[in-house]
Design a protein around this motif. Sequence first.
Motif, PDB file in Angstrom:
ATOM      1  N   LEU A 205      13.525   3.743  -0.747  1.00 34.49           N
ATOM      2  CA  LEU A 205      14.744   4.537  -0.586  1.00 34.49           C
ATOM      3  C   LEU A 205      15.292   4.330   0.823  1.00 34.49           C
ATOM      4  O   LEU A 205      14.530   4.067   1.754  1.00 34.49           O
ATOM      5  N   THR A 206      16.604   4.481   0.983  1.00 36.74           N
ATOM      6  CA  THR A 206      17.242   4.369   2.292  1.00 36.74           C
ATOM      7  C   THR A 206      18.075   5.613   2.547  1.00 36.74           C
ATOM      8  O   THR A 206      18.805   6.068   1.663  1.00 36.74           O
ATOM      9  N   VAL A 207      17.940   6.148   3.762  1.00 39.20           N
ATOM     10  CA  VAL A 207      18.750   7.286   4.180  1.00 39.20           C
ATOM     11  C   VAL A 207      19.371   6.923   5.522  1.00 39.20           C
ATOM     12  O   VAL A 207      18.676   6.522   6.453  1.00 39.20           O
ATOM     13  N   LYS A 208      20.668   7.038   5.606  1.00 42.29           N
ATOM     14  CA  LYS A 208      21.385   6.727   6.838  1.00 42.29           C
ATOM     15  C   LYS A 208      21.074   7.777   7.898  1.00 42.29           C
ATOM     16  O   LYS A 208      21.102   8.963   7.635  1.00 42.29           O
ATOM     17  N   SER A 209      20.765   7.307   9.094  1.00 45.10           N
ATOM     18  CA  SER A 209      20.576   8.181  10.247  1.00 45.10           C
ATOM     19  C   SER A 209      21.812   7.988  11.114  1.00 45.10           C
ATOM     20  O   SER A 209      22.141   6.870  11.480  1.00 45.10           O
ATOM     21  N   ASP A 210      22.503   9.056  11.402  1.00 41.04           N
ATOM     22  CA  ASP A 210      23.783   8.964  12.099  1.00 41.04           C
ATOM     23  C   ASP A 210      23.792   9.918  13.283  1.00 41.04           C
ATOM     24  O   ASP A 210      23.213  11.004  13.208  1.00 41.04           O
TER      25      ASP A 210
ATOM     26  N   ILE B 141      15.654  14.601   1.417  1.00 44.24           N
ATOM     27  CA  ILE B 141      15.308  15.367   0.215  1.00 44.24           C
ATOM     28  C   ILE B 141      16.222  14.968  -0.946  1.00 44.24           C
ATOM     29  O   ILE B 141      15.757  14.752  -2.068  1.00 44.24           O
ATOM     30  N   GLY B 142      17.504  14.823  -0.669  1.00 43.99           N
ATOM     31  CA  GLY B 142      18.438  14.382  -1.704  1.00 43.99           C
ATOM     32  C   GLY B 142      18.038  13.036  -2.288  1.00 43.99           C
ATOM     33  O   GLY B 142      18.079  12.842  -3.513  1.00 43.99           O
ATOM     34  N   ALA B 143      17.643  12.105  -1.428  1.00 46.59           N
ATOM     35  CA  ALA B 143      17.207  10.782  -1.904  1.00 46.59           C
ATOM     36  C   ALA B 143      15.914  10.908  -2.715  1.00 46.59           C
ATOM     37  O   ALA B 143      15.763  10.268  -3.763  1.00 46.59           O
ATOM     38  N   LEU B 144      14.987  11.747  -2.242  1.00 44.93           N
ATOM     39  CA  LEU B 144      13.710  11.916  -2.943  1.00 44.93           C
ATOM     40  C   LEU B 144      13.894  12.542  -4.326  1.00 44.93           C
ATOM     41  O   LEU B 144      13.137  12.241  -5.255  1.00 44.93           O
TER      42      LEU B 144
ATOM     43  N   MET C 204       0.828  -1.200   0.000  1.00 43.56           N
ATOM     44  CA  MET C 204       0.000   0.000   0.000  1.00 43.56           C
ATOM     45  C   MET C 204       0.873   1.265   0.000  1.00 43.56           C
ATOM     46  O   MET C 204       0.616   2.213  -0.745  1.00 43.56           O
ATOM     47  N   ILE C 205       1.913   1.262   0.822  1.00 47.62           N
ATOM     48  CA  ILE C 205       2.799   2.429   0.919  1.00 47.62           C
ATOM     49  C   ILE C 205       3.495   2.675  -0.420  1.00 47.62           C
ATOM     50  O   ILE C 205       3.559   3.808  -0.901  1.00 47.62           O
ATOM     51  N   SER C 206       4.005   1.636  -1.049  1.00 44.40           N
ATOM     52  CA  SER C 206       4.705   1.817  -2.324  1.00 44.40           C
ATOM     53  C   SER C 206       3.751   2.161  -3.462  1.00 44.40           C
ATOM     54  O   SER C 206       4.130   2.857  -4.402  1.00 44.40           O
ATOM     55  N   ASP C 207       2.488   1.667  -3.382  1.00 45.63           N
ATOM     56  CA  ASP C 207       1.502   1.992  -4.417  1.00 45.63           C
ATOM     57  C   ASP C 207       1.040   3.443  -4.325  1.00 45.63           C
ATOM     58  O   ASP C 207       0.850   4.107  -5.341  1.00 45.63           O
ATOM     59  N   LYS C 208       0.855   3.931  -3.096  1.00 46.12           N
ATOM     60  CA  LYS C 208       0.256   5.256  -2.907  1.00 46.12           C
ATOM     61  C   LYS C 208       1.270   6.334  -2.509  1.00 46.12           C
ATOM     62  O   LYS C 208       0.928   7.513  -2.497  1.00 46.12           O
ATOM     63  N   GLY C 209       2.467   5.915  -2.146  1.00 50.35           N
ATOM     64  CA  GLY C 209       3.491   6.858  -1.691  1.00 50.35           C
ATOM     65  C   GLY C 209       4.870   6.318  -1.992  1.00 50.35           C
ATOM     66  O   GLY C 209       5.065   5.592  -2.959  1.00 50.35           O
ATOM     67  N   VAL C 210       5.807   6.660  -1.127  1.00 54.53           N
ATOM     68  CA  VAL C 210       7.168   6.141  -1.250  1.00 54.53           C
ATOM     69  C   VAL C 210       7.690   5.879   0.160  1.00 54.53           C
ATOM     70  O   VAL C 210       7.542   6.711   1.051  1.00 54.53           O
ATOM     71  N   ALA C 211       8.265   4.698   0.365  1.00 51.67           N
ATOM     72  CA  ALA C 211       8.812   4.334   1.672  1.00 51.67           C
ATOM     73  C   ALA C 211      10.278   4.746   1.744  1.00 51.67           C
ATOM     74  O   ALA C 211      11.077   4.386   0.881  1.00 51.67           O
TER      75      ALA C 211
END
Length: 179
Positions: free
Chosen positions: A150-155, A168-171, A95-102
């Motif tokens: 998409l994956t974004v590292k949290s540090d 935002i860069g990943a998006l 549902m998330i990938s169909d209607k949005g972006v994870a």
Amino acid sequence: MALKLKKTVVLVGMMGAGKTAVGRALAQRLDVPFLDSDAEIVKAANMSIAEIFERDGEPFFRRKETQVIERLLDEERGILSTGGGAYLSEGNRRMISDKGVAVWLDADLELLWNRVRHKDTRPLLRTPDPRATLAEIYAARVPTYRLSDLTVKSDASYTIDDTAERVIGALLTRPDVLE
């Protein structure tokens, strides 16, 4: 030039990864609503998530969580923070990938522990050894989080705004989501 969000961004990941804090900063930066599935459930039930778990059990909570996520994805485009377990459901992932972006906020175990160890609001960590419990949950969930769009590292060295900028860069790699 202002950025235009075309699909809801759904932040997924472990408790303590920064989904709410980064989500709020991201929503402000993109000038879109910030939505929080856990907060919506708490508001609708008029009780805390821990109380819902205790009174009705986790399966009941997960059903309500799916209903809330679906409603939020259908109603409004924005930034949606989800509970750590929401993405584990195959139906929710689809549902998330169909209607949005994870977007997975990928934080390592040490950072997560440092962020959650002093909070008693995490029902899954109310165990004799919460650190070991967190490690078990982490090991079980990471393979599923890796399925995110998409994956974004949290540090630990990143500020909330740094992480929001990285999201935002990943998006921006997805013109169907952000331009």
